[in-house]
Write a protein that holds these residues in place. Structure first.
Motif, PDB file in Angstrom:
ATOM      1  N   GLY A  71       6.303 -15.837   8.946  1.00 17.45           N
ATOM      2  CA  GLY A  71       5.059 -15.846   8.176  1.00 17.45           C
ATOM      3  C   GLY A  71       5.037 -14.957   6.963  1.00 17.45           C
ATOM      4  N   GLY A  72       6.171 -14.306   6.665  1.00 14.86           N
ATOM      5  CA  GLY A  72       6.144 -13.422   5.507  1.00 14.86           C
ATOM      6  C   GLY A  72       7.415 -12.637   5.319  1.00 14.86           C
ATOM      7  N   TRP A  73       7.252 -11.449   4.758  1.00 24.18           N
ATOM      8  CA  TRP A  73       8.369 -10.578   4.426  1.00 24.18           C
ATOM      9  C   TRP A  73       8.059  -9.157   4.891  1.00 24.18           C
ATOM     10  CZ3 TRP A  73      12.491 -12.698   1.549  1.00 24.18           C
ATOM     11  CH2 TRP A  73      12.268 -14.000   1.051  1.00 24.18           C
ATOM     12  N   VAL A  74       9.068  -8.468   5.389  1.00 20.77           N
ATOM     13  CA  VAL A  74       8.921  -7.068   5.785  1.00 20.77           C
ATOM     14  C   VAL A  74       9.565  -6.209   4.704  1.00 20.77           C
ATOM     15  CG1 VAL A  74       9.489  -5.300   7.479  1.00 20.77           C
ATOM     16  CG2 VAL A  74       8.868  -7.610   8.237  1.00 20.77           C
ATOM     17  N   VAL A  75       8.766  -5.333   4.108  1.00 19.50           N
ATOM     18  CA  VAL A  75       9.202  -4.546   2.955  1.00 19.50           C
ATOM     19  C   VAL A  75       9.380  -3.090   3.349  1.00 19.50           C
ATOM     20  CG1 VAL A  75       8.677  -3.884   0.573  1.00 19.50           C
ATOM     21  CG2 VAL A  75       7.927  -6.113   1.426  1.00 19.50           C
ATOM     22  N   ASN A  76      10.515  -2.515   2.933  1.00 24.23           N
ATOM     23  CA  ASN A  76      10.792  -1.094   3.117  1.00 24.23           C
ATOM     24  C   ASN A  76      11.331  -0.517   1.819  1.00 24.23           C
ATOM     25  OD1 ASN A  76      10.579  -0.216   6.147  1.00 24.23           O
ATOM     26  ND2 ASN A  76      11.497  -2.269   6.174  1.00 24.23           N
ATOM     27  N   GLY A  77      10.907   0.710   1.500  1.00 26.12           N
ATOM     28  CA  GLY A  77      11.409   1.353   0.294  1.00 26.12           C
ATOM     29  C   GLY A  77      10.404   2.322  -0.293  1.00 26.12           C
ATOM     30  N   GLN A  78      10.664   2.706  -1.524  1.00 22.58           N
ATOM     31  CA  GLN A  78       9.790   3.656  -2.217  1.00 22.58           C
ATOM     32  C   GLN A  78       9.739   3.301  -3.693  1.00 22.58           C
ATOM     33  OE1 GLN A  78      10.937   7.788  -1.786  1.00 22.58           O
ATOM     34  NE2 GLN A  78       9.478   8.490  -3.341  1.00 22.58           N
ATOM     35  N   LYS A  79       8.557   3.415  -4.277  1.00 22.46           N
ATOM     36  CA  LYS A  79       8.364   3.236  -5.708  1.00 22.46           C
ATOM     37  C   LYS A  79       7.690   4.482  -6.284  1.00 22.46           C
ATOM     38  CE  LYS A  79       9.851  -1.069  -5.919  1.00 22.46           C
ATOM     39  NZ  LYS A  79      11.000  -1.517  -6.749  1.00 22.46           N
ATOM     40  N   THR A  80       7.881   4.687  -7.586  1.00 22.05           N
ATOM     41  CA  THR A  80       7.259   5.836  -8.235  1.00 22.05           C
ATOM     42  C   THR A  80       6.621   5.416  -9.549  1.00 22.05           C
ATOM     43  OG1 THR A  80       7.635   8.158  -8.854  1.00 22.05           O
ATOM     44  CG2 THR A  80       9.331   6.569  -9.514  1.00 22.05           C
ATOM     45  N   TRP A  81       5.759   6.280 -10.072  1.00 17.18           N
ATOM     46  CA  TRP A  81       5.011   6.009 -11.316  1.00 17.18           C
ATOM     47  C   TRP A  81       4.205   4.718 -11.210  1.00 17.18           C
ATOM     48  CZ3 TRP A  81       4.191  10.119 -13.859  1.00 17.18           C
ATOM     49  CH2 TRP A  81       5.156  11.122 -13.923  1.00 17.18           C
ATOM     50  N   CYS A  82       3.586   4.547 -10.040  1.00 17.25           N
ATOM     51  CA  CYS A  82       2.714   3.398  -9.830  1.00 17.25           C
ATOM     52  C   CYS A  82       1.287   3.831 -10.198  1.00 17.25           C
ATOM     53  CB  CYS A  82       2.774   2.939  -8.375  1.00 17.25           C
ATOM     54  SG  CYS A  82       4.448   2.567  -7.808  1.00 17.25           S
ATOM     55  N   THR A  83       0.949   3.657 -11.454  1.00 10.82           N
ATOM     56  CA  THR A  83      -0.323   4.161 -11.961  1.00 10.82           C
ATOM     57  C   THR A  83      -1.494   3.425 -11.319  1.00 10.82           C
ATOM     58  OG1 THR A  83       0.711   4.749 -14.054  1.00 10.82           O
ATOM     59  CG2 THR A  83      -1.691   4.545 -14.045  1.00 10.82           C
ATOM     60  N   GLY A  84      -2.443   4.204 -10.831  1.00  9.87           N
ATOM     61  CA  GLY A  84      -3.635   3.640 -10.216  1.00  9.87           C
ATOM     62  C   GLY A  84      -3.433   3.080  -8.826  1.00  9.87           C
ATOM     63  N   ALA A  85      -2.293   3.329  -8.214  1.00  7.22           N
ATOM     64  CA  ALA A  85      -2.019   2.747  -6.890  1.00  7.22           C
ATOM     65  C   ALA A  85      -2.990   3.250  -5.829  1.00  7.22           C
ATOM     66  CB  ALA A  85      -0.581   3.044  -6.469  1.00  7.22           C
ATOM     67  N   HIS A  86      -3.522   4.452  -6.015  1.00  7.13           N
ATOM     68  CA  HIS A  86      -4.408   5.043  -5.002  1.00  7.13           C
ATOM     69  C   HIS A  86      -5.765   4.338  -4.934  1.00  7.13           C
ATOM     70  CE1 HIS A  86      -5.621   6.748  -8.761  1.00  7.13           C
ATOM     71  NE2 HIS A  86      -6.500   7.570  -8.239  1.00  7.13           N
ATOM     72  N   VAL A  87      -6.092   3.555  -5.964  1.00  9.45           N
ATOM     73  CA  VAL A  87      -7.357   2.817  -5.941  1.00  9.45           C
ATOM     74  C   VAL A  87      -7.136   1.311  -6.076  1.00  9.45           C
ATOM     75  CG1 VAL A  87      -8.733   4.741  -6.834  1.00  9.45           C
ATOM     76  CG2 VAL A  87      -7.669   3.122  -8.430  1.00  9.45           C
ATOM     77  N   ALA A  88      -5.879   0.880  -6.049  1.00  7.77           N
ATOM     78  CA  ALA A  88      -5.560  -0.534  -6.262  1.00  7.77           C
ATOM     79  C   ALA A  88      -5.805  -1.349  -4.997  1.00  7.77           C
ATOM     80  CB  ALA A  88      -4.107  -0.686  -6.697  1.00  7.77           C
TER      81      ALA A  88
END
Length: 387
Positions: free
Chosen positions: A149-166
């Motif tokens: 039914g989907g995809w399982v995602v693992n990892g890390q991203k940075t400089w994701c502006t506005g992610a805390h309210v997205a």
């Protein structure tokens, strides 16, 4: 060859400028910055009331219509007062409206675009990883593995502006490990930002205050099949035109900052007195504003040309790179001279020059560094690839 805006474009530009002066004056932008860790929801709501989130979204999906030229005019006029705070509008316009509009299925467009136009959804971007910076593909460790039914995602991203309210993060992840070339086998997802397994940490930074940039950590996050955006494994080919769009919009923001720097510098020079006369009569300062005016003219012409090419459906990668370099460096140099013109007040948080400088300094680094943009320009001219 016609360098004038159409009557409709000029009317739109004047309308936005009048709205900005009334609803988002520079003094209010400074106040928003003082609350560095509080996302400016009031600003978002003002954009919603004005219908700006719908600019660039077709009317059949509840938007205001308009093309890249319309978006560029809007971004420039917003940035004249808001500088980096303009990304409160720009991020969702690019990562949401533009990306879903280009690559989304009819079901995805019908689901997301009306909500974006109404200001009901916010988007962030998850491309960069901690070990890579501009080398997005070389550093990519984030993986999405197929599951029921989907995809399982693992990892890390940075400089994701506005992610805390997205609500969603436009996420780039590797979906195929064994490929001939590293740009193959990567896919785009609309990752629900509050899904189980997603955690977010804000990054302290110099500029773009009140629009927090974030690290995001992904631990076995399930993304449903219907949130795969575009064709599996071909995300890099898809992204090239949208990255051009992002560079053109950033160039427009820098044109707005150049407008603001020149406006504030001239106002100060015509009011401030030293040694018995207005400082506007000092030759060295006149040279400063002449340079600022010339940098603005260069940035404007190159940005308009890149936007016009994209609006005509013509190749514009070279022009978008050039506009981004010239506009961001011009805006940053102009703000530096603006601080010099204002003297001690230019360094004070009670004025805006330091804010223009801090925000435009970041624009020289992202979304692609100006050094990398120069490499691409040189390669386009026939020189060997340097990276």
């Amino acid at each position: 060859m016609d360098f004038d805006l159409t009557e409709e474009q000029e009317m739109f530009r004047k309308t936005v400028r009048s709205w900005v002066d009334k609803e988002c004056p520079k003094s209010w932008a400074r106040e928003l910055e003082r609350h560095e860790h509080d996302y400016p929801l009031e600003l978002w709501d003002k954009f919603t009331s004005a219908g700006f989130h719908g600019v660039g979204i077709p009317e059949e999906y509840g938007g205001q219509g308009g093309n890249i030229m319309t978006q560029m005019l809007l971004g420039r006029e917003l940035a004249r007062s808001l500088a980096g705070l303009t990304w409160v509008w720009g991020l969702t316009s690019f990562a949401g409206g533009k990306s879903v509009g280009l690559y989304g299925t009819e079901e995805q467009k019908g689901r997301f675009l009306p909500q974006i136009a109404e200001g009901l959804l916010r988007f962030s971007i998850g491309f960069t990883e901690p070990g890579g910076g501009t080398d997005v593909l070389g550093a990519m460790r984030t993986k999405a593995e197929k599951a029921d039914g989907g995809w399982v995602v693992n990892g890390q991203k940075t400089w994701c502006t506005g992610a805390h309210v997205a609500d969603y993060i436009l996420l780039l992840a590797r979906t195929e490990a064994k490929v001939e070339k590293r740009h193959q086998g990567v896919s785009l997802f609309l990752l629900p930002a509050r899904a189980e397994g997603v955690s977010v940490r804000e990054i302290p930074k110099l500029g773009m205050r009140a629009v927090s940039s974030c690290d995001i950590f992904l631990d076995d996050v399930l993304v449903p099949d219907e949130l795969l955006l575009g064709e599996e494994g071909r995300a890099w080919y898809m992204l090239l035109p949208t990255l051009n769009n992002e560079r053109i919009m950033l160039s427009a923001f820098c044109c707005g900052i150049l407008d603001a720097v020149l406006e504030d510098a001239l106002s100060y020079m015509q009011e401030r007195e030293a040694f018995g006369k207005k400082i506007g009569s000092f030759q060295s300062l006149q040279h400063y504003v002449a340079d600022i005016a010339m940098w603005r003219e260069q940035a404007e012409l190159m940005t308009f040309r890149a936007a016009w090419l994209q609006g005509e459906g013509r190749p514009c990668g070279q022009e978008a790179n050039m506009a981004k370099v010239v506009a961001s460096e011009g805006a940053n140099r102009a703000a530096d001279l603006g601080m010099q013109i204002l003297g001690g007040m230019g360094y004070s948080a009670e004025t805006d020059m330091q804010r223009y400088w801090r925000d435009s300094r970041l624009f020289r680094i992202g979304p692609v560094t100006n050094e990398m943009a120069r490499n691409s320009i040189a390669e386009h001219l026939g020189l060997p690839r340097s990276f």
